[in-house]
Design a protein around this motif. Structure first.
Motif, PDB file in Angstrom:
ATOM      1  N   PRO A   1       0.799  -1.226   0.000  1.00 55.93           N
ATOM      2  CA  PRO A   1       0.000   0.000   0.000  1.00 55.93           C
ATOM      3  C   PRO A   1       0.834   1.281   0.000  1.00 55.93           C
ATOM      4  CG  PRO A   1      -0.839  -1.565   1.618  1.00 55.93           C
ATOM      5  CD  PRO A   1       0.486  -2.087   1.154  1.00 55.93           C
ATOM      6  N   LEU A   2       1.999   1.268   0.648  1.00 52.85           N
ATOM      7  CA  LEU A   2       2.810   2.473   0.728  1.00 52.85           C
ATOM      8  C   LEU A   2       3.401   2.862  -0.622  1.00 52.85           C
ATOM      9  CD1 LEU A   2       4.679   1.970   4.120  1.00 52.85           C
ATOM     10  CD2 LEU A   2       2.534   3.160   3.660  1.00 52.85           C
ATOM     11  N   CYS A   3       3.455   1.911  -1.555  1.00 54.56           N
ATOM     12  CA  CYS A   3       3.975   2.180  -2.905  1.00 54.56           C
ATOM     13  C   CYS A   3       2.915   1.987  -3.970  1.00 54.56           C
ATOM     14  CB  CYS A   3       5.153   1.253  -3.218  1.00 54.56           C
ATOM     15  SG  CYS A   3       6.521   1.368  -2.072  1.00 54.56           S
ATOM     16  N   ASN A   4       1.755   1.472  -3.588  1.00 53.53           N
ATOM     17  CA  ASN A   4       0.712   1.073  -4.532  1.00 53.53           C
ATOM     18  C   ASN A   4       1.256   0.088  -5.564  1.00 53.53           C
ATOM     19  OD1 ASN A   4      -2.134   1.422  -5.367  1.00 53.53           O
ATOM     20  ND2 ASN A   4      -1.219   2.149  -7.275  1.00 53.53           N
TER      21      ASN A   4
ATOM     22  N   LEU B   1      10.461  -2.516   6.215  1.00 49.40           N
ATOM     23  CA  LEU B   1      10.383  -1.782   4.948  1.00 49.40           C
ATOM     24  C   LEU B   1      11.776  -1.425   4.479  1.00 49.40           C
ATOM     25  CD1 LEU B   1       7.610   0.778   5.980  1.00 49.40           C
ATOM     26  CD2 LEU B   1       7.268  -1.254   4.549  1.00 49.40           C
ATOM     27  N   TYR B   2      11.940  -1.381   3.174  1.00 51.56           N
ATOM     28  CA  TYR B   2      13.159  -0.843   2.566  1.00 51.56           C
ATOM     29  C   TYR B   2      12.733   0.149   1.498  1.00 51.56           C
ATOM     30  CZ  TYR B   2      17.456  -0.499  -0.148  1.00 51.56           C
ATOM     31  OH  TYR B   2      18.554  -0.006  -0.819  1.00 51.56           O
ATOM     32  N   LYS B   3      13.150   1.398   1.667  1.00 53.96           N
ATOM     33  CA  LYS B   3      12.729   2.484   0.775  1.00 53.96           C
ATOM     34  C   LYS B   3      11.205   2.565   0.718  1.00 53.96           C
ATOM     35  CE  LYS B   3      16.943   2.558  -1.995  1.00 53.96           C
ATOM     36  NZ  LYS B   3      17.552   2.515  -3.358  1.00 53.96           N
ATOM     37  N   SER B   4      10.580   2.370   1.866  1.00 54.99           N
ATOM     38  CA  SER B   4       9.121   2.442   2.032  1.00 54.99           C
ATOM     39  C   SER B   4       8.391   1.300   1.338  1.00 54.99           C
ATOM     40  CB  SER B   4       8.582   3.792   1.524  1.00 54.99           C
ATOM     41  OG  SER B   4       7.303   4.055   2.060  1.00 54.99           O
TER      42      SER B   4
ATOM     43  N   GLY C   1       1.290  14.970  -1.848  1.00 54.32           N
ATOM     44  CA  GLY C   1       1.577  14.326  -0.576  1.00 54.32           C
ATOM     45  C   GLY C   1       3.007  13.828  -0.488  1.00 54.32           C
ATOM     46  N   ARG C   2       3.345  13.298   0.680  1.00 52.86           N
ATOM     47  CA  ARG C   2       4.688  12.782   0.939  1.00 52.86           C
ATOM     48  C   ARG C   2       4.613  11.306   1.314  1.00 52.86           C
ATOM     49  NH1 ARG C   2       9.490  15.181   0.004  1.00 52.86           N
ATOM     50  NH2 ARG C   2      10.302  14.163   1.869  1.00 52.86           N
ATOM     51  N   PRO C   3       5.576  10.506   0.875  1.00 57.86           N
ATOM     52  CA  PRO C   3       5.586   9.085   1.236  1.00 57.86           C
ATOM     53  C   PRO C   3       5.915   8.874   2.701  1.00 57.86           C
ATOM     54  CG  PRO C   3       7.557   9.655  -0.023  1.00 57.86           C
ATOM     55  CD  PRO C   3       6.672  10.860  -0.051  1.00 57.86           C
ATOM     56  N   PHE C   4       5.483   7.742   3.238  1.00 57.33           N
ATOM     57  CA  PHE C   4       5.684   7.388   4.633  1.00 57.33           C
ATOM     58  C   PHE C   4       6.969   6.567   4.791  1.00 57.33           C
ATOM     59  CE2 PHE C   4       4.634   4.374   8.193  1.00 57.33           C
ATOM     60  CZ  PHE C   4       4.668   5.315   9.212  1.00 57.33           C
ATOM     61  N   LEU C   5       7.752   6.890   5.808  1.00 55.91           N
ATOM     62  CA  LEU C   5       8.984   6.167   6.116  1.00 55.91           C
ATOM     63  C   LEU C   5       9.913   6.064   4.902  1.00 55.91           C
ATOM     64  CD1 LEU C   5       7.762   3.325   8.515  1.00 55.91           C
ATOM     65  CD2 LEU C   5       9.041   5.386   9.102  1.00 55.91           C
ATOM     66  N   PHE C   6      10.066   7.178   4.228  1.00 58.56           N
ATOM     67  CA  PHE C   6      10.944   7.241   3.065  1.00 58.56           C
ATOM     68  C   PHE C   6      12.042   8.259   3.342  1.00 58.56           C
ATOM     69  CE2 PHE C   6      12.185   9.014  -1.075  1.00 58.56           C
ATOM     70  CZ  PHE C   6      12.568   7.856  -1.726  1.00 58.56           C
TER      71      PHE C   6
ATOM     72  N   LEU D   1       3.716   4.123  -7.354  1.00 59.65           N
ATOM     73  CA  LEU D   1       3.928   5.545  -7.143  1.00 59.65           C
ATOM     74  C   LEU D   1       5.358   5.897  -7.535  1.00 59.65           C
ATOM     75  CD1 LEU D   1       2.072   5.922  -3.716  1.00 59.65           C
ATOM     76  CD2 LEU D   1       1.171   6.332  -6.025  1.00 59.65           C
ATOM     77  N   TRP D   2       5.520   7.037  -8.167  1.00 54.74           N
ATOM     78  CA  TRP D   2       6.798   7.414  -8.759  1.00 54.74           C
ATOM     79  C   TRP D   2       7.946   7.408  -7.759  1.00 54.74           C
ATOM     80  CZ3 TRP D   2      10.007   7.534 -12.481  1.00 54.74           C
ATOM     81  CH2 TRP D   2      11.083   8.419 -12.489  1.00 54.74           C
ATOM     82  N   PHE D   3       7.744   7.924  -6.551  1.00 54.43           N
ATOM     83  CA  PHE D   3       8.853   8.026  -5.603  1.00 54.43           C
ATOM     84  C   PHE D   3       9.489   6.669  -5.353  1.00 54.43           C
ATOM     85  CE2 PHE D   3       5.795   6.497  -2.484  1.00 54.43           C
ATOM     86  CZ  PHE D   3       6.584   5.789  -1.584  1.00 54.43           C
TER      87      PHE D   3
END
Length: 402
Positions: A123-126, A173-176, A252-257, A384-386
């Motif tokens: 979910p954090l990256c879709n 997580l690694y890189k969210s 928005g901003r990603p979580f734990l990134f 998600l792009w990030f």
């Protein structure tokens, strides 16, 4: 007070991460990624319960119930037409894995057409990806598995070995992005990379399978006899609710990134991401919404990307089905029967320029000279792009050169 709150979260995250390492007894030798960059997402191993997990080899993490499936007709009773589903089709069997369930479980260990598979969603990256759960190992890798777990079910396969595993959620997580672990060795696997990154099987790759993210109605129309993952999982969860409310909001901003996202696109921009022949390309949803069709070549493979509206974001509103319309895409090889096709959007649907046949989002010719034919699906991600850019910095952004 703000400083103390931030420090408290850092210390809690560190303690949770240490707990996962100790519970799973993960070897830390020879990692492919920085151990400092691995963070705790909050829940412990299998705190977000993957379905069909076999239980950890050291007995510390219990097995979980196998996934159950139901008919399209039954699923219509609780799935909205716009509900997003991950679709895997193998050997004539088509299955849909609704994100309103995947968001609470993240991994489904399944068997489709006799093939052991894992359908995964971070979910954090879709990021929604599918894998074959059979690992291909060399003699040396098999020896490392035996040393770690003498009871591992290794099987000789030609000059090497195979090991069938199930995958669970590590809580790390690694890189969210979701780090999975296997039941045989507790190796940590990066979902986006599809590769073991820490532990006994670091460096081993999972075989990717083409999974497509669609609206439930599109799946139901294409596969009326298909099967749908049931909410009868053995767990009490608020299926249909989104615990990541407004996570993918534009701006928005990603979580734990950690670090700054690649500035070529907004961090939370959805992209269709393709890796072929050593080349990596991202197709922004914003561009696809306007073009509907992109003819391109990646790694020497001529491909087409289709996009249509009508699919809800699982990460937007409190109810998944009420999420804003982000649409859905498909990626296919443009070669068919020795001929390379080119496609266009004619205002009503997808047509190839060579025969004027009409195609759907599943890569099937519906009318025209090629009716009944199908394009070969290509493995891709809708993410998600990030996240994608953090793993693949040399990604070409389609349209950026224009």
């Amino acid at each position: 007070m703000k400083r103390m709150g931030w420090l408290g979260w850092v210390l809690l995250g560190s303690a949770l991460a240490q707990g996962a390492w100790q519970l799973l007894e993960i070897p830390r030798e020879g990692p492919l990624v920085s151990l400092r960059a691995i963070e705790a997402g909050g829940p412990p191993p299998q705190g977000i319960p993957a379905l069909g997990f076999g239980g950890s080899h050291n007995g510390a993490v219990e097995p979980s119930p196998a996934p159950r499936f139901e008919s399209v007709g039954t699923a219509r009773g609780w799935l909205d037409a716009r509900d997003p589903v991950l679709v895997l089709e193998l050997g004539g069997e088509a299955r849909a894995y609704p994100l309103q369930i995947m968001i609470w479980h993240e991994i489904v260990n399944d068997v489709v057409a006799g093939r052991p598979v894992a359908v995964t969603y971070c979910p954090l990256c879709n990021s929604g990806l599918g894998f074959d759960r059979r690992l291909r190992l060399s003699d040396a890798q098999a020896e490392r598995v035996r040393a770690r777990n003498p009871g591992a079910a290794l099987a000789r396969a030609g000059a090497g070995w195979t090991l069938e595993v199930t995958l669970g959620t590590s809580g790390l997580l690694y890189k969210s992005n979701l780090l999975m672990f296997d039941d045989a060795t507790a190796t940590l696997w990066s979902q986006i990379l599809g590769q073991g990154v820490v532990g006994t099987l670091a460096g081993v790759r999972l075989e990717p399978l083409p999974v497509q993210l669609l609206a439930f109605d599109a799946f139901a129309r294409a596969h009326p006899e298909g099967r749908v993952l049931s909410r009868a999982t053995g767990y009490e969860r608020d299926y249909g609710e989104n615990p990541y409310f407004a996570y993918d909001a534009p701006g928005g901003r990603p979580f734990l990134f950690r670090g700054e996202p690649d500035a070529r696109l907004p961090a939370m921009e959805r992209v269709v991401a393709v890796r072929l022949g050593g080349e990596t390309v991202a197709y922004p949803y914003g561009l696809l919404r306007e073009a509907r069709v992109v003819n391109d070549a990646v790694g020497g493979v001529p491909l087409v990307v289709f996009w249509v509206p009508g699919t809800a974001s699982a990460l937007d509103r409190a109810r998944v089905a009420r999420g804003r319309d982000v649409g859905a895409a498909g990626v296919f090889d443009r070669r068919l029967a020795g001929r390379e096709l080119a496609f266009a959007w004619d205002g009503e649907g997808f047509v190839d320029l060579q025969t004027k046949s009409r195609w759907d989002l599943r890569g099937r010719a519906l009318t025209g000279p090629l009716a009944g034919r199908r394009l070969a699906p290509l493995t891709h991600d809708n993410t998600l792009w990030f996240a994608w850019a953090a793993f693949f910095r040399d990604t070409r952004v389609y349209g950026a050169e224009r």
